[in-house]
Motif scaffolding. Structure first.
Motif, PDB file in Angstrom:
ATOM      1  N   MET A 297       0.852  -1.162   0.000  1.00 44.50           N
ATOM      2  CA  MET A 297       0.000   0.000   0.000  1.00 44.50           C
ATOM      3  C   MET A 297       0.906   1.235   0.000  1.00 44.50           C
ATOM      4  N   ASP A 298       0.684   2.147  -0.903  1.00 40.40           N
ATOM      5  CA  ASP A 298       1.528   3.331  -1.000  1.00 40.40           C
ATOM      6  C   ASP A 298       1.053   4.439  -0.054  1.00 40.40           C
ATOM      7  N   PHE A 299       1.835   5.524  -0.009  1.00 39.50           N
ATOM      8  CA  PHE A 299       1.539   6.633   0.893  1.00 39.50           C
ATOM      9  C   PHE A 299       0.121   7.164   0.701  1.00 39.50           C
ATOM     10  N   GLY A 300      -0.263   7.401  -0.540  1.00 44.29           N
ATOM     11  CA  GLY A 300      -1.579   7.970  -0.816  1.00 44.29           C
ATOM     12  C   GLY A 300      -2.716   7.109  -0.305  1.00 44.29           C
ATOM     13  N   GLU A 301      -2.597   5.804  -0.507  1.00 43.28           N
ATOM     14  CA  GLU A 301      -3.650   4.906  -0.036  1.00 43.28           C
ATOM     15  C   GLU A 301      -3.690   4.860   1.488  1.00 43.28           C
ATOM     16  N   LYS A 302      -2.513   4.872   2.119  1.00 43.47           N
ATOM     17  CA  LYS A 302      -2.481   4.895   3.587  1.00 43.47           C
ATOM     18  C   LYS A 302      -3.124   6.169   4.116  1.00 43.47           C
ATOM     19  N   LEU A 303      -2.791   7.286   3.497  1.00 48.32           N
ATOM     20  CA  LEU A 303      -3.378   8.556   3.926  1.00 48.32           C
ATOM     21  C   LEU A 303      -4.893   8.523   3.769  1.00 48.32           C
ATOM     22  N   TYR A 304      -5.360   8.041   2.633  1.00 50.38           N
ATOM     23  CA  TYR A 304      -6.797   7.943   2.383  1.00 50.38           C
ATOM     24  C   TYR A 304      -7.474   7.072   3.439  1.00 50.38           C
ATOM     25  N   ARG A 305      -6.897   5.892   3.706  1.00 55.62           N
ATOM     26  CA  ARG A 305      -7.500   4.968   4.676  1.00 55.62           C
ATOM     27  C   ARG A 305      -7.511   5.552   6.082  1.00 55.62           C
ATOM     28  N   LEU A 306      -6.433   6.207   6.461  1.00 57.98           N
ATOM     29  CA  LEU A 306      -6.389   6.834   7.784  1.00 57.98           C
ATOM     30  C   LEU A 306      -7.444   7.933   7.899  1.00 57.98           C
ATOM     31  N   ARG A 307      -7.558   8.720   6.840  1.00 57.82           N
ATOM     32  CA  ARG A 307      -8.530   9.821   6.851  1.00 57.82           C
ATOM     33  C   ARG A 307      -9.952   9.286   6.937  1.00 57.82           C
ATOM     34  N   VAL A 308     -10.273   8.286   6.143  1.00 54.74           N
ATOM     35  CA  VAL A 308     -11.618   7.710   6.132  1.00 54.74           C
ATOM     36  C   VAL A 308     -11.913   7.018   7.470  1.00 54.74           C
ATOM     37  N   ALA A 309     -10.924   6.296   8.002  1.00 61.46           N
ATOM     38  CA  ALA A 309     -11.114   5.612   9.281  1.00 61.46           C
ATOM     39  C   ALA A 309     -11.398   6.614  10.401  1.00 61.46           C
ATOM     40  N   ARG A 310     -10.840   7.780  10.291  1.00 62.86           N
ATOM     41  CA  ARG A 310     -11.058   8.822  11.296  1.00 62.86           C
ATOM     42  C   ARG A 310     -12.349   9.592  11.021  1.00 62.86           C
ATOM     43  N   GLY A 311     -12.916   9.384   9.846  1.00 65.55           N
ATOM     44  CA  GLY A 311     -14.180  10.032   9.504  1.00 65.55           C
ATOM     45  C   GLY A 311     -14.068  11.511   9.200  1.00 65.55           C
ATOM     46  N   ILE A 312     -12.976  11.888   8.566  1.00 61.86           N
ATOM     47  CA  ILE A 312     -12.816  13.308   8.219  1.00 61.86           C
ATOM     48  C   ILE A 312     -12.755  13.472   6.703  1.00 61.86           C
ATOM     49  N   TYR A 313     -13.109  14.666   6.277  1.00 63.51           N
ATOM     50  CA  TYR A 313     -13.084  14.998   4.854  1.00 63.51           C
ATOM     51  C   TYR A 313     -11.733  15.593   4.481  1.00 63.51           C
ATOM     52  N   GLN A 314     -11.450  15.558   3.181  1.00 65.03           N
ATOM     53  CA  GLN A 314     -10.214  16.163   2.695  1.00 65.03           C
ATOM     54  C   GLN A 314     -10.122  17.620   3.129  1.00 65.03           C
ATOM     55  N   LYS A 315     -11.242  18.329   3.108  1.00 62.64           N
ATOM     56  CA  LYS A 315     -11.251  19.747   3.467  1.00 62.64           C
ATOM     57  C   LYS A 315     -10.791  19.954   4.910  1.00 62.64           C
ATOM     58  N   GLN A 316     -11.247  19.094   5.823  1.00 62.53           N
ATOM     59  CA  GLN A 316     -10.844  19.218   7.224  1.00 62.53           C
ATOM     60  C   GLN A 316      -9.340  18.999   7.388  1.00 62.53           C
ATOM     61  N   LEU A 317      -8.816  18.010   6.687  1.00 69.82           N
ATOM     62  CA  LEU A 317      -7.388  17.742   6.758  1.00 69.82           C
ATOM     63  C   LEU A 317      -6.602  18.891   6.123  1.00 69.82           C
ATOM     64  N   ALA A 318      -7.116  19.425   5.043  1.00 70.33           N
ATOM     65  CA  ALA A 318      -6.457  20.548   4.373  1.00 70.33           C
ATOM     66  C   ALA A 318      -6.373  21.763   5.292  1.00 70.33           C
ATOM     67  N   VAL A 319      -7.439  22.033   6.029  1.00 67.17           N
ATOM     68  CA  VAL A 319      -7.441  23.163   6.967  1.00 67.17           C
ATOM     69  C   VAL A 319      -6.384  22.943   8.045  1.00 67.17           C
ATOM     70  N   TYR A 320      -6.317  21.740   8.589  1.00 70.10           N
ATOM     71  CA  TYR A 320      -5.333  21.428   9.625  1.00 70.10           C
ATOM     72  C   TYR A 320      -3.903  21.629   9.113  1.00 70.10           C
ATOM     73  N   LEU A 321      -3.651  21.197   7.877  1.00 68.47           N
ATOM     74  CA  LEU A 321      -2.302  21.281   7.311  1.00 68.47           C
ATOM     75  C   LEU A 321      -1.988  22.622   6.654  1.00 68.47           C
ATOM     76  N   HIS A 322      -3.007  23.476   6.524  1.00 67.90           N
ATOM     77  CA  HIS A 322      -2.861  24.770   5.834  1.00 67.90           C
ATOM     78  C   HIS A 322      -2.451  24.578   4.379  1.00 67.90           C
ATOM     79  N   VAL A 323      -3.148  23.636   3.715  1.00 68.08           N
ATOM     80  CA  VAL A 323      -2.942  23.400   2.287  1.00 68.08           C
ATOM     81  C   VAL A 323      -4.321  23.362   1.625  1.00 68.08           C
ATOM     82  N   SER A 324      -4.349  23.230   0.305  1.00 69.45           N
ATOM     83  CA  SER A 324      -5.624  23.172  -0.406  1.00 69.45           C
ATOM     84  C   SER A 324      -6.177  21.745  -0.419  1.00 69.45           C
ATOM     85  N   VAL A 325      -7.459  21.647  -0.699  1.00 69.58           N
ATOM     86  CA  VAL A 325      -8.095  20.341  -0.849  1.00 69.58           C
ATOM     87  C   VAL A 325      -7.443  19.595  -2.013  1.00 69.58           C
ATOM     88  N   GLY A 326      -7.074  20.318  -3.059  1.00 64.53           N
ATOM     89  CA  GLY A 326      -6.400  19.719  -4.211  1.00 64.53           C
ATOM     90  C   GLY A 326      -5.078  19.073  -3.818  1.00 64.53           C
TER      91      GLY A 326
END
Length: 156
Positions: A1-30
């Motif tokens: 499993m590559d980095f992107g898939e791990k990130l996706y799975r962790l995010r989904v398991a935590r029940g957060i949207y890309q937008k929420q993670l983007a706000v935390y990291l101060h980056v765009s949803v893209g």
């Protein structure tokens, strides 16, 4: 499993949207989408923030280990001022035969405790199944119910 898939799975398991993670990291949803789709990788500072946010190690995110817990878990005191790291270092100092004996002993202890060890099967791993001794003959109590006598020294 590559980095992107791990990130996706962790995010989904935590029940957060890309937008929420983007706000935390101060980056765009893209940017989050690009990480998850393997188009771009985060810089070291962002990688560290992701590891902290999801309570995993950076090595886990980078696919260097399957050990998901953060490194600071090794500082957790287990018993009598011994940390998980102390125990790990003691295990690594054992000979190969000593490690095999330790796994057998842990398997026996976990069987007595009603727990189970994680599977150690796979390439290079032997299976260490604790075989309990033959059960003692069953006895009956005053009410006629059967019970098995277990020696006192079987499980400490």
């Amino acid at each position: 499993m590559d980095f992107g898939e791990k990130l996706y799975r962790l995010r989904v398991a935590r029940g957060i949207y890309q937008k929420q993670l983007a706000v935390y990291l101060h980056v765009s949803v893209g940017t989050i989408s690009n990480y998850e789709n393997g188009i771009h990788s985060p810089d070291l500072k962002t990688l560290s923030k992701l590891a902290s946010y999801f309570h995993v190690s950076a090595d886990y995110l980078l696919n260097r280990t399957d050990y998901i817990s953060p490194v600071d878990a090794l500082e957790q005191e287990l018993i009598d001022q011994y940390t998980a790291g102390d125990i790990m270092n003691a295990i690594l100092d054992l000979s190969l035969e000593g490690r095999r004996d330790l796994v057998k002993y842990l398997t026996m202890l976990s069987a007595c405790d009603g727990a189970s060890l994680p599977s150690l099967s796979g390439p290079g791993h032997e299976s260490f199944d604790f075989e309990s001794p033959d059960p003692e003959p069953e006895n009956e109590d005053a009410e006629g119910e059967a019970w098995a006598e277990v020696p006192d020294d079987e499980c400490l």
